[in-house]
Design a protein around this motif. Structure first.
Motif, PDB file in Angstrom:
ATOM      1  N   LEU A 276       0.976  -1.132  -0.032  1.00  0.00           N
ATOM      2  CA  LEU A 276      -0.043   0.176   0.013  1.00  0.00           C
ATOM      3  C   LEU A 276       0.967   1.195   0.019  1.00  0.00           C
ATOM      4  O   LEU A 276       0.545   2.392  -0.734  1.00  0.00           O
ATOM      5  CB  LEU A 276      -0.850  -0.077   1.159  1.00  0.00           C
ATOM      6  N   VAL A 288      -7.025  -0.827  -4.727  1.00  0.00           N
ATOM      7  CA  VAL A 288      -6.708  -1.726  -4.265  1.00  0.00           C
ATOM      8  C   VAL A 288      -7.691  -3.158  -3.709  1.00  0.00           C
ATOM      9  O   VAL A 288      -8.275  -2.450  -2.617  1.00  0.00           O
ATOM     10  CB  VAL A 288      -5.333  -1.777  -3.408  1.00  0.00           C
ATOM     11  N   VAL A 299      -9.889  -4.557   6.133  1.00  0.00           N
ATOM     12  CA  VAL A 299      -8.660  -4.154   5.429  1.00  0.00           C
ATOM     13  C   VAL A 299      -8.392  -2.687   6.366  1.00  0.00           C
ATOM     14  O   VAL A 299      -7.264  -2.316   6.392  1.00  0.00           O
ATOM     15  CB  VAL A 299      -8.753  -3.603   3.852  1.00  0.00           C
ATOM     16  N   LEU A 303      -4.567  -0.804   7.619  1.00  0.00           N
ATOM     17  CA  LEU A 303      -3.861   0.208   6.762  1.00  0.00           C
ATOM     18  C   LEU A 303      -2.731   0.785   7.565  1.00  0.00           C
ATOM     19  O   LEU A 303      -2.800   0.984   9.011  1.00  0.00           O
ATOM     20  CB  LEU A 303      -5.051   1.296   6.530  1.00  0.00           C
ATOM     21  N   VAL A 317      -8.880   1.336  -0.928  1.00  0.00           N
ATOM     22  CA  VAL A 317      -8.554   0.172  -0.471  1.00  0.00           C
ATOM     23  C   VAL A 317      -9.712  -0.519  -0.085  1.00  0.00           C
ATOM     24  O   VAL A 317     -10.513  -0.217   0.961  1.00  0.00           O
ATOM     25  CB  VAL A 317      -7.287  -0.224   0.418  1.00  0.00           C
TER      26      VAL A 317
END
Length: 447
Positions: A276, A288, A299, A303, A317
């Motif tokens: 990332l 993503v 997710v 992060l 994401v």
């Protein structure tokens, strides 16, 4: 899902020619794929029961539901499905049975007395299947399920299910062959027994890329017929979820980097965050789609610190399932970073996006090399000295290499990719590919 989807496509191919097909899927896969059934009058999707096996979480039905370390237990569940399969087989009495990892199918068919042919359908690559596979150490001396259930369909003697296979897999790729895939069965035994005991082998590939590997695979398994099929429906922009359509629509054509590693790959936290951070470095909009890293439920909670605030609306994401084909067809997407899974590769070959590969599994690493060095349609992200770590710098470098309009490598892979895209999308090529496959298949079944 990457394995189930090609089976639905294969069912459609057979139904188009008037053949009746029964497709056996667990309920979760059925719900996701039933809309892809183009011939419901000829293709029956039958829900099957996935036996529970400890320590699988309750309700586990597909590999998408579990991390990689639990795969062996789902393989056990597949093997325990055999009695139900035999009951279904007795009712349907088919002419042809198509399977992948259920290596015991030919034995079950032979024992049933039904005059049916058995076809192993491999949605991975001919290049890895054509390697002479042996484990990196001798198999256990105690009895295994494979030994106890020697394949009567091809007269495989007990304790020696793969006598025609000799070693040549590179050492760095051999460890996965030793891994258990079910009770008393290794990955090596499951795959090679499935291939040896079938009447023919079908592979989702095209001979222009993997012809020499298909021939080698045939020779490896006593000149067994190898049938290739590549059903690649043209991607369409319609039906993309409003959320993604609106977000992608904010950016210029060919400017968004899309990244997805499929429904199986689950990264550790460090690698997840490093990748990332690599997208943050690129300074381009990005989307993503990753499964949450190991040990995390979402997710969002994994992060990197301050990541969301720094990238703002430029990057998204998500841990949700996304419409990969439709996203790739969107004009804003200019680069597809993927794990070199079979489904993702063929979808990327049909798209106009530049291709960056971050292969995760052994078969993906081997085919990635072919695409980069032989076909020259992609670049691969360089890894660290250990061969596994992907740094943010190496990811950024690879993406910038193909997105830079003045890059020699970027120009080359884009030119080659466009040649292949036009070839694969040519109606005559695809129709000829499918017709050839059907003719070979009908010759196998009906003589």
């Amino acid at each position: 899902m990457g394995h189930a989807t090609p089976f639905v496509h294969l069912a459609n191919i057979l139904a188009e020619k008037g053949h009746s097909v029964t497709l056996l899927l667990p309920n979760k896969a059925k719900l996701l794929l039933q809309s892809s059934n183009l011939y419901p009058s000829l293709v029956t999707i039958q829900t099957i029961t996935v036996p529970h096996v400890d320590p699988l979480p309750p309700g586990t039905q597909t590999l998408s539901d579990i991390p990689l370390n639990l795969q062996t237990h789902l393989a056990t569940a597949l093997d325990r499905f055999r009695p139900e399969f035999e009951s279904i087989l007795d009712k349907i009495k088919p002419n042809l049975v198509v399977y992948d990892f259920a290596y015991w199918v030919p034995e079950a068919v032979a024992a049933s007395g039904i005059k049916a042919k058995c076809l192993t359908y491999c949605v991975t690559y001919a290049s890895i299947l054509s390697l002479d596979m042996v484990p990196s150490r001798d198999p256990p001396k105690d009895k295994t399920v494979v030994e106890e259930n020697a394949c009567v369909a091809c007269n495989t003697p007990p304790g020696n299910p793969t006598t025609t296979v000799t070693p040549s897999v590179p050492k760095k790729h051999r460890s996965f062959l030793d891994e258990p895939r079910g009770e008393g069965v290794t990955f090596y035994q499951r795959v090679t027994t499935a291939l040896k005991c079938s009447d023919a082998i079908a592979i989702k590939t095209c001979r222009e890329i993997e012809g020499k590997y298909c021939d080698k695979l045939s020779n490896l398994y006593n000149n067994k017929p190898v049938l290739t099929v590549l059903d690649l429906p043209e991607p369409k922009e319609e039906n993309l979820d409003t959320r993604w359509a609106e977000w992608l629509g904010r950016f210029a054509p060919d400017s968004v980097v899309f990244c997805a590693f499929g429904s199986q790959i689950m990264l550790n936290l460090a690698q997840f965050q490093e990748i990332l951070l690599g997208f943050e470095m690129i300074k381009l909009p990005f989307l993503v789609a990753f499964k949450p890293p190991i040990g995390y439920a979402t997710v969002e909670e994994a992060l990197p610190e301050g990541f969301a605030e720094r990238v703002g609306d430029r990057g998204v994401v998500t841990g949700e399932w996304v419409q990969q084909t439709q996203i790739l067809a969107h004009p804003s997407v200019g680069c597809f970073v993927n794990h070199c899974g079979s489904g993702s590769i063929w979808e990327s070959m049909l798209s106009k996006s530049q291709i960056v590969l971050v292969p995760q599994l052994a078969d993906q690493k081997l085919f990635s090399k072919i695409l980069v060095e032989e076909v020259k349609v992609a670049v691969q992200v360089e890894r660290g000295e250990d061969g596994s770590w992907v740094s943010k710098e190496s990811l950024c470098k690879a993406v910038e290499l193909v997105m830079n309009e003045e890059s020699e490598i970027g120009i080359l892979v884009k030119k080659n990719h466009e040649i292949w895209r036009k070839k694969l999308l040519d109606p005559g090529y695809m129709r000829g590919n499918i017709n050839s496959f059907i003719n070979d298949l009908e010759s196998l079944v009906f003589g």
